[in-house]
Design an enzyme around this catalytic site. Structure first.
Site, PDB file in Angstrom:
ATOM      1  CG  HIS A 483      -1.535 -20.009   8.529  1.00 48.76           C
ATOM      2  ND1 HIS A 483      -2.091 -19.275   7.519  1.00 48.76           N
ATOM      3  CD2 HIS A 483      -0.191 -19.876   8.389  1.00 48.76           C
ATOM      4  CE1 HIS A 483      -1.142 -18.716   6.799  1.00 48.76           C
ATOM      5  NE2 HIS A 483       0.023 -19.063   7.307  1.00 48.76           N
ATOM      6  NE  ARG A 626      -4.391  -7.896  -2.412  1.00 39.25           N
ATOM      7  CZ  ARG A 626      -4.384  -8.222  -1.121  1.00 39.25           C
ATOM      8  NH1 ARG A 626      -4.644  -7.298  -0.219  1.00 39.25           N
ATOM      9  NH2 ARG A 626      -4.123  -9.440  -0.730  1.00 39.25           N
ATOM     10  CD  GLU A 722      -2.544  -3.233   1.658  1.00 44.77           C
ATOM     11  OE1 GLU A 722      -2.703  -4.385   2.069  1.00 44.77           O
ATOM     12  OE2 GLU A 722      -2.018  -2.974   0.552  1.00 44.77           O
ATOM     13  CG  ASN A 745      -6.229  -7.230   7.783  1.00 47.30           C
ATOM     14  OD1 ASN A 745      -7.074  -6.840   8.565  1.00 47.30           O
ATOM     15  ND2 ASN A 745      -6.491  -8.097   6.825  1.00 47.30           N
ATOM     16  CG  ASP A 746      -0.624  -5.272   5.343  1.00 43.62           C
ATOM     17  OD1 ASP A 746       0.168  -5.833   6.123  1.00 43.62           O
ATOM     18  OD2 ASP A 746      -1.003  -5.787   4.284  1.00 43.62           O
ATOM     19  CB  CYS A 792     -11.130  -4.643   1.740  1.00 44.46           C
ATOM     20  SG  CYS A 792      -9.420  -4.247   1.389  1.00 44.46           S
TER      21      CYS A 792
HETATM   22  C1  PEP Z   1      -5.241  -5.636   4.643  1.00 47.34           C
HETATM   23  O1  PEP Z   1      -4.027  -5.429   4.759  1.00 47.34           O
HETATM   24  O2  PEP Z   1      -6.084  -5.192   5.436  1.00 47.34           O
HETATM   25  C2  PEP Z   1      -5.748  -6.436   3.509  1.00 47.34           C
HETATM   26  C3  PEP Z   1      -7.038  -6.529   3.248  1.00 47.34           C
HETATM   27  O3  PEP Z   1      -4.814  -7.115   2.792  1.00 47.34           O
HETATM   28  P1  PEP Z   1      -4.192  -8.526   3.255  1.00 47.34           P
HETATM   29  O4  PEP Z   1      -4.859  -8.940   4.522  1.00 47.34           O
HETATM   30  O5  PEP Z   1      -4.439  -9.440   2.114  1.00 47.34           O
HETATM   31  O6  PEP Z   1      -2.753  -8.160   3.430  1.00 47.34           O
HETATM   32 MG    MG Z   2      -2.674  -6.055   3.169  1.00 47.18          MG
END
Ligand code: PEP
Ligand code: MG
Length: 867
Positions: A483, A626, A722, A745-746, A792
């Site tokens: 954060h 989402r 993801e 990211n995931d 994304c």
């Molecule tokens: C991701 O996982 O890349 C994503 C966009 O979702 P979040 O970061 O909200 O988990």
């Molecule tokens: Mg994600």
């Protein structure tokens, strides 16, 4: 130079073959044009596509060699030849019967030498010789070269020997290097393998060199004749000494490499880029910084203890009053003081929360709700008050109550809840400081201009940094996804994190330079280094200025392909920023911001009004909501879940939603109502099986039925990709959705098994890892021509990644609003054929670092890039 056209039924196959051939060229260029597949996914050959490729490959009029794969590839190539405008152009094209992969490698190397079409084609046709001789019985193998014929060999040949050192022998790349060296010399060079007793082969022929079967440590004899024979011999032997310019492989001992585990771990650990930009200035160690004790690695654990944090020996500052003298206190006065301190901290936290909601987003601001809830926790307050009631001083009573509460969290088995003890202690410190009228470092953090150095920062500290004074931040620990890093990014301050405990030893005033884009920290930079960094910073500023002037224009590649660049948002402010930054669409609304930090779920009417407001702010742009992505690591206070040992592998995303059917049904109903009036799409997070998607769709169909109206054609349905399972099954999912949106990211954390936000595995969680890129490529291929693939995750906002992502087949990007102008510029600078070639090369790269080394530097725009 002759051009080469690669005709194949499969685009992926052709790209990979070209990438393989390029490996042999050692950064030199041969024009190889692909005419393969009917599109990214569909197998087939197309005469018109081949015709265009022939024209492109013959730009210089030097001729073209065409390599083809199976059956109809030849027919299509013949047809394409007939389609060529004139006889002269046709005469320059040679359809070559060589095998595609071996032929292409040999043809590329031979073309580089400046050989003409027939020579290139002949070499390509002979390209199977190496394999044939290796697999042939001794009787079948040719004993002697016919080049040049034995009887014409001059007597005065120059001869020498070398031992083969490359770890895989004289394989394709070293052999290609040898061919290149000989190209510029007027000499005939032959080699034979003394260890196997092979015949002589010409050194200028890649295909024949392969027949030597020269393995490591084999002895090879070289002989050269002709005008430049001595130079040729000298250069071959020198090349052999240089290991044929072959990079040492990972399993080959490297003489100068320091393999001590300490140094290795220093190399692979940070600093990690956490907030882009370049900052200079004198080092400003954070006030209250306690140097790590010998053997201790995490001084910020010490900082969580008030008595240590208060022991700041800065001259001229308020000294902490000694708590030891304050053993007893009048209970009424003590309670009043405690309440006043709690109220003051509450006001501070509320102010920070508001600021973060405005400057970052609601989802990040929601972390301060936990702090507010703790300040209102009746058990915690009661524990302190009951101590005060028996005469204990307010500050000791509070510190004791906080310690007990924090220890309670620490004793839990769930790692997420365990980690909450840090929140309790940090907040406890804040109240303690008020009670003691003591020094609060957050007011002083960044008071002095320069580069702030700290072990770590709390989110509240990060949120209050002043970018006018803090030119950069260096954290010894922490992670780019923490954060505090998100909040530093929001303030636009360059930062590197995870730089290691050694940075805490940097003396106040030491000149520093920090590149938060690349993760560089330079201590006392030499003038040349500082000048280079200043140049980099100026170039980045110029790029940004230029990008901003074109933010609203569409992003179209140099060869005319439109790429949509959208925004990820989680508040109305974000939506406003998105439209102001030139977003083509809103690619991701993280709806969890509506659900976190409150005591009950929003009802359908509240959701509908917020979704409507967001869609209206998007002003006609497509907006993708989402569905709720909570659970596991993001619990909802009003829907208690079973404690999980591995929350990231537990009930989160769509799994959670399917276990809370009413919550999902309400959310979908609110979205469908808005869809009747505004162009919205819906996507489901964390899908890993088709069954999950089908069940979620059933819920959506019921919501549609409930409204009594169908949905307009703009209403699209998609899933987030993801988890690797979703990527690998993209073709299956594609039959049921309109789009796929890759959450890197995931996807990165699940592919590398490296938890996002865990700084101990930060180096592993690299989205440039070829495994992640391969999953993106599989997703694009699986999606086929009718299903759009978007990205994304954070990777989409990295301008360096744009060309690779587009080359892999991605056609839409959704990023944090302020990154839109730069990403659009990156799209405008690329052309699809180059992007495809680059992407193919990244897929065969051995590591994330190797992928990075293939990327175009940001400052460099290809020729003809529109400004
Ligand atoms: C991701 O996982 O890349 C994503 C966009 O979702 P979040 O970061 O909200 O988990
Ligand atoms: Mg994600």
């Amino acid at each position: 130079m002759i051009g080469i056209v690669v005709v194949s039924h499969s685009r992926a196959l052709a790209r990979a073959a070209v990438a393989l051939a390029e490996q042999m060229l050692q950064d030199q260029q041969v024009r190889m044009v692909i005419a393969a597949g009917l599109d990214e996914e569909t197998f087939g050959t197309d005469a018109m596509q081949i015709h265009d490729a022939l024209v492109e490959a013959d730009q210089d009029g030097d001729g073209v060699v065409v390599l083809m794969d199976l059956g109809s590839a030849v027919l299509s190539a013949e047809l394409a030849l007939e389609l060529l405008a004139d006889d002269a152009a046709r005469a320059r094209v040679l359809l070559c019967p060589a095998p595609l992969v071996e032929g292409l490698v040999v043809a590329a190397v031979t073309a580089l030498s400046g050989a003409d079409g027939p020579k290139v084609a002949a070499e390509a046709v002979a390209s199977l010789a190496g394999k044939q001789s290796q697999l042939a019985t001794p009787a079948e193998a040719s004993p002697e070269s016919t080049f040049p014929p034995a009887e014409t060999r001059p007597a005065d040949v120059n001869a020498g020997r070398f031992r083969v050192t490359p770890v895989h022998g004289l394989h394709a790349r070293p052999a290609a290097r040898l061919v290149q060296v000989l190209q510029s010399l007027d000499a005939r060079v032959e080699l034979r393998n003394l260890s196997t007793g092979s015949g002589w082969v010409p050194g200028a022929s890649l295909s024949r060199l392969a027949t030597l079967g020269a393995l490591p440590d084999h002895e090879v004899e070289v002989r050269a004749s002709g005008p430049q024979a001595p130079q040729a011999l000298e250069q071959v032997l020198a090349l052999a000494q240089r290991n044929f310019d072959d990079p040492p492989s990972a399993d080959q001992p490297q003489p100068d490499a320091d393999t001590s585990s300490d140094l290795l771990s220093e190399r692979v650990r940070g600093p990690f880029p956490a907030s882009p930009g370049i900052g200079f200035g004198p080092a400003r160690p954070a006030p209250g910084l306690i140097r790590p004790a010998p053997g201790s690695t995490r001084p910020e654990l010490e900082l969580a203890r008030p008595e240590l944090e208060l022991a700041r020996p800065e001259p001229g500052k308020i000294a902490a009053p000694s708590e030891k003298s304050e053993i007893v206190e009048d209970p009424a006065e003590g309670r009043r003081r405690l309440d006043a301190a709690v109220d003051a901290v509450r006001a501070q936290v509320q102010e920070i929360r508001q600021r973060v909601a405005h400057e970052v987003n609601e989802a990040e601001a929601a972390i301060f709700d936990t702090h507010l809830a703790l300040l209102a926790d009746p058990e915690l307050l009661e524990a302190a008050r009951s101590r005060i009631a028996v005469g204990q001083a307010a500050s000791s009573a509070w510190a004791n109550a906080v310690s007990v509460a924090a220890a309670g969290y620490e004793s839990l088995t769930d790692p997420y809840l365990q980690a909450r003890s840090a929140d309790v202690r940090a907040l406890g410190n804040q109240v303690s400081r008020h009670l003691l009228g003591a020094y609060d470092r957050s007011e002083e953090l960044g008071e002095r201009s320069g580069v702030l150095i700290a072990a770590d920062l709390t989110p509240a500290e990060a949120a209050t940094l002043n970018p006018a004074r803090v030119t950069a931040v260096v954290l010894a620990f922490g992670s780019p996804t923490a954060h505090s890093a998100i909040l530093i990014r929001a303030r636009g301050i360059p930062a590197v994190v995870g730089a290691g405990a050694a940075v805490l030893e940097i003396a106040d005033g030491t000149p520093l330079a920090v590149d938060g884009t690349t993760g560089e920290l330079v201590i006392e930079p030499a003038e040349a280094v500082a000048a280079e960094l200043r140049e980099r910073a100026a170039a980045a500023q110029a790029r940004n200025r230029q990008a901003l002037t074109r933010a609203d224009a569409p992003a179209t590649t140099r060869d005319g392909v439109r790429i949509l660049v959208g925004a990820n948002i989680s508040s109305i402010e974000d939506a406003r920023d998105a439209t102001a930054s030139g977003a083509d669409l809103i690619g991701l609304v993280r709806t969890e911001f509506l659900f976190l930090g409150r005591s009950q779920a929003p009802d359908i009417a509240e959701q509908e009004s917020i979704y409507r407001a967001l869609a209206e702010t998007a002003a006609g742009r497509r907006i993708t909501f989402r569905t709720l992505d909570v659970g596991g690591d993001k619990p909802l206070a009003y829907l208690p879940q079973r404690v999980e040992a591995n929350p990231f592998l537990g009930v989160r995303g769509v799994r959670f939603a399917l276990q809370q059917p009413e919550l999902l049904a309400d959310q979908l109903l609110a979205m469908v109502r808005v869809a009747h009036d505004l162009p919205i799409s819906v996507m489901f997070p964390m899908v890993s099986t088709l069954d999950e998607l089908i069940r979620a769709r059933r819920s959506l169909d019921e919501a549609i039925k409930l409204t009594g109206r169908g949905t307009p054609s703009e209403f699209q349905i998609g899933i987030m990709v993801e988890v690797p399972a979703a990527a690998l099954k993209a073709a299956t999912f594609a039959r049921h959705v309109d789009f796929l949106s890759i959450g890197t990211n995931d996807l990165t954390q699940y592919t590398l098994a490296a938890e996002r936000g865990n700084d101990a595995v930060e180096p592993l969680a690299d989205p440039f890892d070829p495994a992640v890129l391969r999953l993106i490529e599989i997703t694009c291929r699986g999606a086929g021509p009718n299903v759009t693939v978007a990205v994304c995750g954070e990777l989409a906002a990295d301008e360096r990644a744009t060309e690779v992502l587009i080359g892999l087949g991605v056609r839409e990007l959704s990023v944090t609003p302020h990154a839109i102008p730069a990403v659009k510029q990156a799209v405008r600078a690329l052309a699809l054929p180059d992007a495809s070639t680059l992407a193919a090369r990244t897929l065969v790269a051995p590591s994330a670092d190797a992928v990075r080394s293939l990327l175009r530097p940001l400052a460099e725009s290809p020729p003809n890039a529109p400004s």
